[in-house]
Design a protein around this motif. Structure first.
Motif, PDB file in Angstrom:
ATOM      1  N   SER A  37       0.839  -1.187   0.000  1.00 27.62           N
ATOM      2  CA  SER A  37       0.000   0.000   0.000  1.00 27.62           C
ATOM      3  C   SER A  37       0.881   1.245   0.000  1.00 27.62           C
ATOM      4  CB  SER A  37      -0.888  -0.023   1.254  1.00 27.62           C
ATOM      5  OG  SER A  37      -1.632   1.152   1.373  1.00 27.62           O
ATOM      6  N   TRP A  93       0.507   5.635   0.195  1.00 28.40           N
ATOM      7  CA  TRP A  93      -0.444   6.707   0.479  1.00 28.40           C
ATOM      8  C   TRP A  93       0.257   8.046   0.418  1.00 28.40           C
ATOM      9  CZ3 TRP A  93       1.773   3.322   3.718  1.00 28.40           C
ATOM     10  CH2 TRP A  93       2.457   3.811   4.818  1.00 28.40           C
ATOM     11  N   ASN A 113       1.693   2.033  -5.243  1.00 32.30           N
ATOM     12  CA  ASN A 113       1.189   0.764  -4.732  1.00 32.30           C
ATOM     13  C   ASN A 113       1.998  -0.402  -5.302  1.00 32.30           C
ATOM     14  OD1 ASN A 113      -0.829   1.746  -3.066  1.00 32.30           O
ATOM     15  ND2 ASN A 113      -2.412   1.594  -4.614  1.00 32.30           N
ATOM     16  N   ASP A 140      -3.471  -7.818   3.327  1.00 30.18           N
ATOM     17  CA  ASP A 140      -3.935  -6.435   3.152  1.00 30.18           C
ATOM     18  C   ASP A 140      -3.954  -5.708   4.495  1.00 30.18           C
ATOM     19  OD1 ASP A 140      -5.242  -4.284   1.483  1.00 30.18           O
ATOM     20  OD2 ASP A 140      -6.884  -4.685   2.885  1.00 30.18           O
ATOM     21  N   LYS A 170      -1.456  -2.406   5.839  1.00 33.62           N
ATOM     22  CA  LYS A 170      -2.006  -1.115   6.253  1.00 33.62           C
ATOM     23  C   LYS A 170      -1.695  -0.771   7.717  1.00 33.62           C
ATOM     24  CE  LYS A 170      -5.519  -0.731   2.703  1.00 33.62           C
ATOM     25  NZ  LYS A 170      -4.905  -1.635   1.769  1.00 33.62           N
TER      26      LYS A 170
END
Length: 148
Positions: A12, A14, A49, A137, A141
């Protein structure tokens, strides 16, 4: 007897792309969970990503290499990134002239995969829907939440 290993990975960034990225993976040996890891993509610069996905797979590969014995093995790798799975399977190519952010991560991961295959291990890659990759997942995160 062939040992069976299973690796699930995810990543991930961001924002996407951005300066922060994280990954998660869990590694199983003969169906027993032996590692559940969350980490931060350490390399400086912008990340996507795809960078984080490859970083997660590379970290899982390195963990496998650190634990691997000299026995014949099978490593089944599961991820929800079509790009990563199809490139690792050789179905999609990384163009030599491509300047994508993820390319150095992909090349490092492919080198680790080559090392694994040189150690009596068959490696198989499988794409799975995100719903079947919930734990990786979630792990990917965890660091994102710590950075906020």
């Amino acid at each position: 007897m062939i040992e069976t290993w299973t690796l699930y990975f995810d990543g991930s960034a961001w924002p996407n792309p951005g300066l922060s990225g994280s990954f998660g993976y869990h590694l199983h040996h003969n169906e027993e969970l032996i590692a559940s890891v969350s980490g931060i993509v350490q390399e400086p610069g912008e990340k996507s990503n795809n960078c984080a996905e490859y970083a997660g797979l590379a970290a899982g590969f390195q963990d496998f290499l650190n634990r691997k014995t000299d026995t014949y093995s099978e490593l089944n790798v599961f991820g929800d990134s079509q790009l990563v799975i199809n490139q690792m399977n050789g179905k999609w190519k990384i163009r030599p002239d491509h300047n994508g952010l993820y390319v150095p991560y992909a090349r490092k991961t492919m080198q680790l995969c080559k090392e694994i295959r040189n150690k009596k291990t068959q490696v198989h890659f499988f794409w799975i829907p995100r719903k079947q990759n919930e734990e990786a997942d979630r792990l990917s995160k965890l660091q994102e939440k710590n950075e906020e």
